[in-house]
Structure formats: structure tokens, C-alpha cells
Design an enzyme around this catalytic site. Structure first.
Site, mmCIF file in Angstrom:
data_model
loop_
_atom_site.group_PDB
_atom_site.id
_atom_site.type_symbol
_atom_site.label_atom_id
_atom_site.label_comp_id
_atom_site.label_asym_id
_atom_site.label_seq_id
_atom_site.Cartn_x
_atom_site.Cartn_y
_atom_site.Cartn_z
ATOM 1 N N HIS A 17 21.206 36.849 51.220
ATOM 2 C CA HIS A 17 21.580 37.815 52.261
ATOM 3 C C HIS A 17 20.322 38.367 52.934
ATOM 4 O O HIS A 17 20.245 38.460 54.162
ATOM 5 C CB HIS A 17 22.361 38.993 51.670
ATOM 6 C CG HIS A 17 23.701 38.659 51.133
ATOM 7 N ND1 HIS A 17 24.112 39.087 49.883
ATOM 8 C CD2 HIS A 17 24.747 37.967 51.649
ATOM 9 C CE1 HIS A 17 25.351 38.665 49.676
ATOM 10 N NE2 HIS A 17 25.756 37.980 50.729
ATOM 11 N N LYS A 41 38.717 39.517 47.525
ATOM 12 C CA LYS A 41 38.009 39.941 46.314
ATOM 13 C C LYS A 41 38.706 41.184 45.795
ATOM 14 O O LYS A 41 38.546 42.269 46.332
ATOM 15 C CB LYS A 41 36.529 40.202 46.624
ATOM 16 C CG LYS A 41 35.811 38.942 47.067
ATOM 17 C CD LYS A 41 34.364 39.221 47.411
ATOM 18 C CE LYS A 41 33.689 37.945 47.894
ATOM 19 N NZ LYS A 41 32.313 38.176 48.294
ATOM 20 N N ARG A 91 25.374 28.773 53.138
ATOM 21 C CA ARG A 91 24.646 28.263 51.980
ATOM 22 C C ARG A 91 24.909 26.778 51.769
ATOM 23 O O ARG A 91 24.049 26.049 51.321
ATOM 24 C CB ARG A 91 25.064 28.999 50.703
ATOM 25 C CG ARG A 91 24.662 30.450 50.662
ATOM 26 C CD ARG A 91 25.173 31.146 49.402
ATOM 27 N NE ARG A 91 26.622 31.044 49.317
ATOM 28 C CZ ARG A 91 27.296 30.649 48.237
ATOM 29 N NH1 ARG A 91 26.673 30.348 47.129
ATOM 30 N NH2 ARG A 91 28.608 30.578 48.252
ATOM 31 N N SER A 129 26.915 36.185 45.373
ATOM 32 C CA SER A 129 27.192 37.477 44.735
ATOM 33 C C SER A 129 28.081 37.295 43.519
ATOM 34 O O SER A 129 27.926 37.995 42.514
ATOM 35 C CB SER A 129 27.859 38.428 45.733
ATOM 36 O OG SER A 129 26.972 38.763 46.762
#
Length: 168
Positions: A17, A41, A91, A129
Site C-alpha cells: 500500500h 470482509k 499485486r 493485509s
């Protein structure tokens, strides 16, 4: 002046990030890091206020980066903040599939807002994360995965949630 928004849940902020934030700050006049809730999430490790505070610590040396939070659609946040460009970090290929669908949906709802994709530095491409939360929850060090300045936040949260196991 070109302002962009870099959105995410940042639970917690990773070096990947930070890579996108730093590079965006060199390309654009103003970067708004927007902490959003991700409905997919279910239970974040950190509250939104905690994530905002961590990010403010992480970006404090960037003159053109601000941190805000929002509860709603990203395109509405962009409109409210006069932002026409969303920056999304990639990513891997699976990120692209998800991000492309989101960018196309956002464009359909708000054609005046464009999305730019920025590939993270390959040395951070494996960091997520989710991985950080998992490793930390089992007492593994996440040094080298997250900015050093937030390691105490993670230690405190993990100790609280696990009854003393430390991120060391």
C-alpha cells in the site's frame, strides 16, 4: 491540479500500500487515501478510526497526501471531493480481474470518474493485509510486511485479541 483517491480497507496498511501511495504522490498533485469499509470482509482487525490513525502516521512525511474515511460508494466520495481519478494497486493477475470489474462498474455509475491501475513493486507483490493479519494472529513477526511505525499497533491489537501473544 490533479487530485486522485487511493481507496482501500487498509486492515492493516502494508508496504505494498505504501509503495502505491508514495509513487502516486510523485505523479499526482494530491493523493487522498480513503479508508472504506469492505462489506466482503466481515470482521476487520482494526476499527476504521484505528486504520485512519495508522495511515496518518505512515503518510505524515508526504506533503501532498491526506487520509480520509468514508461510509458509502467510492464514486460518491470522489464526486464529493472533486476527484476524477481513482488509483488502484495491482499485486497479481487475480487483482486485475476484480479491479477491472469494479472500475467498469464505477465508470457505468459515474462516467466522469476514471480508474488508473498501478502495479506494486514486485518485492511487495506477495504481501496482503489478509496474510499480515493471519501471521500476526499466530504470533509471527510481520516486520518487512508493514511499515515499522505500525508494528506497535499490531502488537497491541494481537496481545489484546490473543491474551498476550506478541508479534515478535
Amino acid at each position: 491540479m490533479i487530485s486522485v483517491v487511493y481507496p482501500g480497507s487498509f486492515d492493516p496498511v502494508t508496504l505494498g500500500h505504501l509503495d502505491i501511495i508514495a509513487r502516486s504522490s510523485r505523479v499526482f498533485d494530491k493523493v487522498i487515501v480513503c479508508v472504506l469499509n469492505n462489506a466482503a470482509k466481515k470482521t476487520p482487525l482494526f476499527s476504521r478510526d484505528e486504520r485512519v490513525n495508522m495511515l496518518k502516521d505512515v503518510v505524515r512525511d508526504f506533503d501532498n497526501v491526506v487520509v480520509k474515511q468514508y461510509n458509502g460508494l467510492l464514486v460518491d466520495f470522489a464526486k464529493e471531493n472533486n476527484v476524477k481519478v481513482i488509483v488502484r494497486g495491482l499485486r497479481e493477475v487475480t487483482d486485475f480481474d476484480i479491479e477491472l470489474q469494479m472500475a467498469q462498474g464505477n465508470h457505468k455509475v459515474s462516467p466522469e470518474v476514471d480508474t488508473i491501475f498501478m502495479a506494486t513493486d514486485p518485492k511487495y507483490s506477495f504481501i496482503s493485509s489478509t496474510m499480515v493479519r493471519e501471521f500476526a494472529s499466530y504470533g509471527k513477526s510481520v516486520k518487512g510486511f508493514v511499515p515499522d511505525i505500525i508494528l506497535p499497533y499490531i502488537d497491541e491489537k494481537v496481545e489484546k485479541n490473543t491474551g498476550g501473544r506478541k508479534n515478535g
